[in-house]
Design a protein around this motif. Structure first.
Motif, PDB file in Angstrom:
ATOM      1  N   HIS A 128       0.817  -1.215   0.000  1.00  0.00           N
ATOM      2  CA  HIS A 128       0.000   0.000   0.000  1.00  0.00           C
ATOM      3  C   HIS A 128       0.850   1.265   0.000  1.00  0.00           C
ATOM      4  O   HIS A 128       0.620   2.180  -0.791  1.00  0.00           O
ATOM      5  N   ILE A 129       1.854   1.312   0.861  1.00  0.00           N
ATOM      6  CA  ILE A 129       2.672   2.526   1.003  1.00  0.00           C
ATOM      7  C   ILE A 129       3.599   2.716  -0.191  1.00  0.00           C
ATOM      8  O   ILE A 129       3.766   3.828  -0.681  1.00  0.00           O
ATOM      9  N   THR A 130       4.212   1.633  -0.688  1.00  0.00           N
ATOM     10  CA  THR A 130       5.173   1.766  -1.795  1.00  0.00           C
ATOM     11  C   THR A 130       4.517   1.650  -3.161  1.00  0.00           C
ATOM     12  O   THR A 130       5.090   2.059  -4.160  1.00  0.00           O
ATOM     13  N   GLY A 131       3.334   1.042  -3.220  1.00  0.00           N
ATOM     14  CA  GLY A 131       2.676   0.824  -4.509  1.00  0.00           C
ATOM     15  C   GLY A 131       3.347  -0.268  -5.323  1.00  0.00           C
ATOM     16  O   GLY A 131       3.209  -0.300  -6.546  1.00  0.00           O
ATOM     17  N   SER A 132       4.090  -1.163  -4.668  1.00  0.00           N
ATOM     18  CA  SER A 132       4.787  -2.220  -5.404  1.00  0.00           C
ATOM     19  C   SER A 132       4.808  -3.517  -4.602  1.00  0.00           C
ATOM     20  O   SER A 132       4.505  -3.518  -3.416  1.00  0.00           O
ATOM     21  N   GLU A 133       5.160  -4.593  -5.291  1.00  0.00           N
ATOM     22  CA  GLU A 133       5.335  -5.913  -4.683  1.00  0.00           C
ATOM     23  C   GLU A 133       6.767  -6.348  -4.943  1.00  0.00           C
ATOM     24  O   GLU A 133       7.414  -5.840  -5.858  1.00  0.00           O
ATOM     25  N   PRO A 134       7.245  -7.347  -4.187  1.00  0.00           N
ATOM     26  CA  PRO A 134       8.578  -7.868  -4.498  1.00  0.00           C
ATOM     27  C   PRO A 134       8.544  -8.648  -5.806  1.00  0.00           C
ATOM     28  O   PRO A 134       7.501  -9.178  -6.191  1.00  0.00           O
ATOM     29  N   ASN A 135       9.677  -8.679  -6.469  1.00  0.00           N
ATOM     30  CA  ASN A 135       9.791  -9.510  -7.667  1.00  0.00           C
ATOM     31  C   ASN A 135       9.997 -10.972  -7.285  1.00  0.00           C
ATOM     32  O   ASN A 135       9.543 -11.871  -7.983  1.00  0.00           O
ATOM     33  N   PHE A 136      10.706 -11.189  -6.166  1.00  0.00           N
ATOM     34  CA  PHE A 136      11.056 -12.524  -5.688  1.00  0.00           C
ATOM     35  C   PHE A 136      10.986 -12.543  -4.177  1.00  0.00           C
ATOM     36  O   PHE A 136      11.161 -11.524  -3.530  1.00  0.00           O
ATOM     37  N   VAL A 137      10.802 -13.747  -3.634  1.00  0.00           N
ATOM     38  CA  VAL A 137      10.858 -13.944  -2.199  1.00  0.00           C
ATOM     39  C   VAL A 137      11.713 -15.183  -1.944  1.00  0.00           C
ATOM     40  O   VAL A 137      11.397 -16.268  -2.433  1.00  0.00           O
ATOM     41  N   LEU A 138      12.816 -15.002  -1.233  1.00  0.00           N
ATOM     42  CA  LEU A 138      13.659 -16.123  -0.829  1.00  0.00           C
ATOM     43  C   LEU A 138      13.272 -16.505   0.591  1.00  0.00           C
ATOM     44  O   LEU A 138      13.166 -15.634   1.464  1.00  0.00           O
ATOM     45  N   PHE A 139      13.046 -17.808   0.826  1.00  0.00           N
ATOM     46  CA  PHE A 139      12.715 -18.281   2.162  1.00  0.00           C
ATOM     47  C   PHE A 139      13.753 -19.295   2.589  1.00  0.00           C
ATOM     48  O   PHE A 139      13.889 -20.352   1.992  1.00  0.00           O
ATOM     49  N   PHE A 140      14.522 -18.947   3.638  1.00  0.00           N
ATOM     50  CA  PHE A 140      15.527 -19.839   4.193  1.00  0.00           C
ATOM     51  C   PHE A 140      14.861 -20.704   5.257  1.00  0.00           C
ATOM     52  O   PHE A 140      14.565 -20.244   6.353  1.00  0.00           O
TER      53      PHE A 140
END
Length: 195
Positions: A128-140
């Motif tokens: 909401h604040i940035t108006g964007s989503e991540p391109n990728f999500v790494l989960f360790f």
């Protein structure tokens, strides 16, 4: 597994940069944003350092940004300190504002955001604040007993690196972070690294 994830990340990054090159939009929206998730002691910071060295990303640790804000004696400093001592999550809008400030400073357009979002509320606030989503999500994905061992042995003098707080942090991680991980898995953005 990490090598495969990095190779996938590398090819996807070059594809993203090629596709997005000619767009005119705010600096942080035209960036490559990767969330790096995992419990405390899962290796996020260690692996981020390797990705920074290999691919030239800027590493933003949500925890480091919060700790930096504590010592800066800012308007949020004491509230952040009290929240961290209790093993709770700092209000989303505070953390997102600190991250956004970093996204908009400097010339690097490739970011690893380590330890954020930690809840669905964080995720929604970021979008909401940035108006964007991540391109990728790494989960360790690291076993709990290994995370506890790592945190207690890292000896960095952090106020939240003690057995009582780590147990609280692991409970908070499990209850709040796993829905975020599931959300990004369903969107096809999650890359799981198993330790």
């Amino acid at each position: 597994m990490l090598r495969r994830t990095i190779a996938s990340l590398k090819s996807s990054i070059s594809l993203h940069i090629t596709e997005e090159k000619d767009r005119i939009c705010p600096k942080h929206i035209d960036s490559v944003i990767t969330f790096v998730l995992g419990g405390p002691g899962s290796g996020k910071g260690t692996q981020c350092a390797k990705i920074v060295e290999t691919f030239g990303f800027k590493h933003l640790s949500a925890g480091d940004l919060l700790r930096k804000e504590i010592v800066s004696d800012s308007e949020y400093g004491s509230m952040i300190l009290d929240t961290i001592r209790e093993g709770k999550i700092v209000p989303s809008e505070v953390t997102v504002k600190l991250i956004l400030r970093e996204l908009e400073s400097g010339d690097n357009h490739k970011f690893l955001i380590d330890g954020f979002p930690r809840s669905e509320e964080n995720r929604i606030a970021f979008e909401h604040i940035t108006g964007s989503e991540p391109n990728f999500v790494l989960f360790f994905d690291c076993p709990e007993e290994e995370m506890v061992k790592r945190v207690l042995s890292r000896n960095q003098g952090r106020i939240d690196d003690n057995i009582d707080t780590i147990k609280k942090r692991l409970k908070v991680f499990e209850s709040l972070n796993l829905p975020v991980i599931d959300y990004y898995a369903k969107k096809g953005k999650l890359h799981r690294v198993i330790f």
